[in-house]
Motif scaffolding. Structure first.
Motif, PDB file in Angstrom:
ATOM      1  N   GLN A   1       0.826  -1.193   0.000  1.00  0.00           N
ATOM      2  CA  GLN A   1       0.000   0.000   0.000  1.00  0.00           C
ATOM      3  C   GLN A   1       0.861   1.244   0.000  1.00  0.00           C
ATOM      4  N   ILE A   2       1.859   1.263   0.869  1.00  0.00           N
ATOM      5  CA  ILE A   2       2.694   2.454   1.002  1.00  0.00           C
ATOM      6  C   ILE A   2       3.438   2.725  -0.303  1.00  0.00           C
ATOM      7  N   PHE A   3       4.118   1.705  -0.814  1.00  0.00           N
ATOM      8  CA  PHE A   3       4.969   1.922  -1.973  1.00  0.00           C
ATOM      9  C   PHE A   3       4.183   1.909  -3.279  1.00  0.00           C
ATOM     10  N   GLY A   4       3.359   0.892  -3.472  1.00  0.00           N
ATOM     11  CA  GLY A   4       2.602   0.779  -4.723  1.00  0.00           C
ATOM     12  C   GLY A   4       1.590   1.889  -4.885  1.00  0.00           C
ATOM     13  N   GLY A   5       0.703   2.034  -3.881  1.00  0.00           N
ATOM     14  CA  GLY A   5      -0.321   3.073  -3.953  1.00  0.00           C
ATOM     15  C   GLY A   5       0.268   4.465  -3.924  1.00  0.00           C
ATOM     16  N   GLY A   6       1.304   4.635  -3.097  1.00  0.00           N
ATOM     17  CA  GLY A   6       1.958   5.940  -3.020  1.00  0.00           C
ATOM     18  C   GLY A   6       2.606   6.348  -4.324  1.00  0.00           C
ATOM     19  N   ALA A   7       3.248   5.397  -4.988  1.00  0.00           N
ATOM     20  CA  ALA A   7       3.898   5.696  -6.267  1.00  0.00           C
ATOM     21  C   ALA A   7       2.873   6.060  -7.327  1.00  0.00           C
ATOM     22  N   VAL A   8       1.782   5.301  -7.397  1.00  0.00           N
ATOM     23  CA  VAL A   8       0.734   5.598  -8.377  1.00  0.00           C
ATOM     24  C   VAL A   8       0.130   6.964  -8.095  1.00  0.00           C
ATOM     25  N   ALA A   9      -0.181   7.244  -6.831  1.00  0.00           N
ATOM     26  CA  ALA A   9      -0.760   8.540  -6.471  1.00  0.00           C
ATOM     27  C   ALA A   9       0.199   9.674  -6.782  1.00  0.00           C
ATOM     28  N   PHE A  10       1.481   9.473  -6.486  1.00  0.00           N
ATOM     29  CA  PHE A  10       2.488  10.507  -6.732  1.00  0.00           C
ATOM     30  C   PHE A  10       2.583  10.830  -8.220  1.00  0.00           C
ATOM     31  N   LEU A  11       2.596   9.804  -9.063  1.00  0.00           N
ATOM     32  CA  LEU A  11       2.696  10.018 -10.506  1.00  0.00           C
ATOM     33  C   LEU A  11       1.458  10.710 -11.051  1.00  0.00           C
ATOM     34  N   LEU A 156      -0.071  -6.978  20.085  1.00  0.00           N
ATOM     35  CA  LEU A 156       0.991  -5.963  20.161  1.00  0.00           C
ATOM     36  C   LEU A 156       1.757  -5.850  18.844  1.00  0.00           C
ATOM     37  N   TRP A 157       2.112  -6.992  18.239  1.00  0.00           N
ATOM     38  CA  TRP A 157       2.827  -6.955  16.953  1.00  0.00           C
ATOM     39  C   TRP A 157       1.950  -6.339  15.858  1.00  0.00           C
ATOM     40  N   THR A 158       0.696  -6.751  15.812  1.00  0.00           N
ATOM     41  CA  THR A 158      -0.215  -6.194  14.806  1.00  0.00           C
ATOM     42  C   THR A 158      -0.374  -4.695  15.004  1.00  0.00           C
ATOM     43  N   GLY A 159      -0.546  -4.273  16.265  1.00  0.00           N
ATOM     44  CA  GLY A 159      -0.681  -2.843  16.566  1.00  0.00           C
ATOM     45  C   GLY A 159       0.564  -2.053  16.200  1.00  0.00           C
ATOM     46  N   ALA A 160       1.736  -2.635  16.459  1.00  0.00           N
ATOM     47  CA  ALA A 160       2.993  -1.952  16.122  1.00  0.00           C
ATOM     48  C   ALA A 160       3.135  -1.778  14.615  1.00  0.00           C
ATOM     49  N   ILE A 161       2.833  -2.827  13.872  1.00  0.00           N
ATOM     50  CA  ILE A 161       2.933  -2.740  12.402  1.00  0.00           C
ATOM     51  C   ILE A 161       1.894  -1.759  11.869  1.00  0.00           C
ATOM     52  N   PHE A 162       0.688  -1.812  12.410  1.00  0.00           N
ATOM     53  CA  PHE A 162      -0.369  -0.875  12.016  1.00  0.00           C
ATOM     54  C   PHE A 162       0.076   0.560  12.278  1.00  0.00           C
ATOM     55  N   GLY A 163       0.673   0.780  13.455  1.00  0.00           N
ATOM     56  CA  GLY A 163       1.161   2.122  13.792  1.00  0.00           C
ATOM     57  C   GLY A 163       2.267   2.599  12.875  1.00  0.00           C
ATOM     58  N   LEU A 164       3.206   1.715  12.533  1.00  0.00           N
ATOM     59  CA  LEU A 164       4.280   2.086  11.617  1.00  0.00           C
ATOM     60  C   LEU A 164       3.750   2.475  10.244  1.00  0.00           C
ATOM     61  N   ILE A 165       2.769   1.728   9.772  1.00  0.00           N
ATOM     62  CA  ILE A 165       2.207   2.046   8.456  1.00  0.00           C
ATOM     63  C   ILE A 165       1.480   3.383   8.478  1.00  0.00           C
ATOM     64  N   HIS A 166       0.896   3.729   9.607  1.00  0.00           N
ATOM     65  CA  HIS A 166       0.177   5.007   9.697  1.00  0.00           C
ATOM     66  C   HIS A 166       1.048   6.152  10.201  1.00  0.00           C
ATOM     67  N   PHE A 167       2.332   5.882  10.445  1.00  0.00           N
ATOM     68  CA  PHE A 167       3.226   6.920  10.938  1.00  0.00           C
ATOM     69  C   PHE A 167       3.328   8.026   9.914  1.00  0.00           C
TER      70      PHE A 167
END
Length: 167
Positions: A1-11, A156-167
């Motif tokens: 989501q971060i890289f693929g969607g971000g790249a498409v949106a950026f372009l 806790l692991w799921t929450g940490a990964i979720f938080g990193l993605i939304h950072f």
């Protein structure tokens, strides 16, 4: 989501900013929801096991969940002035600039007036991300981690990964 969607949106942002809301929504579906659905299809837990279908939710659990959501919202709203107070004076201009850029992005994705923009905003800003994220994180990721770790560690692991993605 971060890289693929971000790249498409950026372009596309430089080509046609009127469609950025659609790019954002499609990015959520293509890079978050569809991979989660594919994992569900081939997971030994199956869709029912990953999504915990068939459980019963009591009225008290609904009330507790809604109270929790309201409490978190009040807490987050109170953090904004504190966050701004903690920014050093030397970085205040940078902070305000970033804040303005974030507001511009939100307006370009979700903004506008009228019923059509309200529907677009609700779909792209609330429904599609919430649905996609719940299936990916609390469904596929957390349920899969619970097979390896204790429920607390999986949360806790799921929450940490979720938080990193939304950072």
């Amino acid at each position: 989501q971060i890289f693929g969607g971000g790249a498409v949106a950026f372009l596309l942002l430089f080509k046609q900013s009127d469609w950025i809301w659609l790019v954002q929504g499609c990015g959520q579906v293509l890079f978050m929801l569809l991979p989660a659905i594919l994992v569900m299809r081939y997971s030994p837990l199956g869709k029912g096991g990953l999504l915990r279908m068939g459980g019963r939710t009591t009225g008290l659990q609904w009330v507790a969940g809604l109270c929790g959501i309201l409490s978190v919202q009040l807490f987050v709203t109170g953090l904004a002035p504190l966050q701004e107070a903690l920014v050093p004076e030397s970085l205040m201009e940078v902070y305000k600039n970033i804040q303005s850029q974030i507001e511009n992005i939100y307006v370009s994705i979700l903004g506008g007036t009228g019923i059509i923009n309200l529907i677009k905003g609700l779909l792209v800003g609330a429904l599609v991300p919430a649905f996609s994220e719940e299936i990916l994180f609390r469904g596929v990721m957390q349920a899969s981690l619970e097979r390896v770790y204790s429920p607390m560690k999986a949360i806790l692991w799921t929450g940490a990964i979720f938080g990193l993605i939304h950072f």
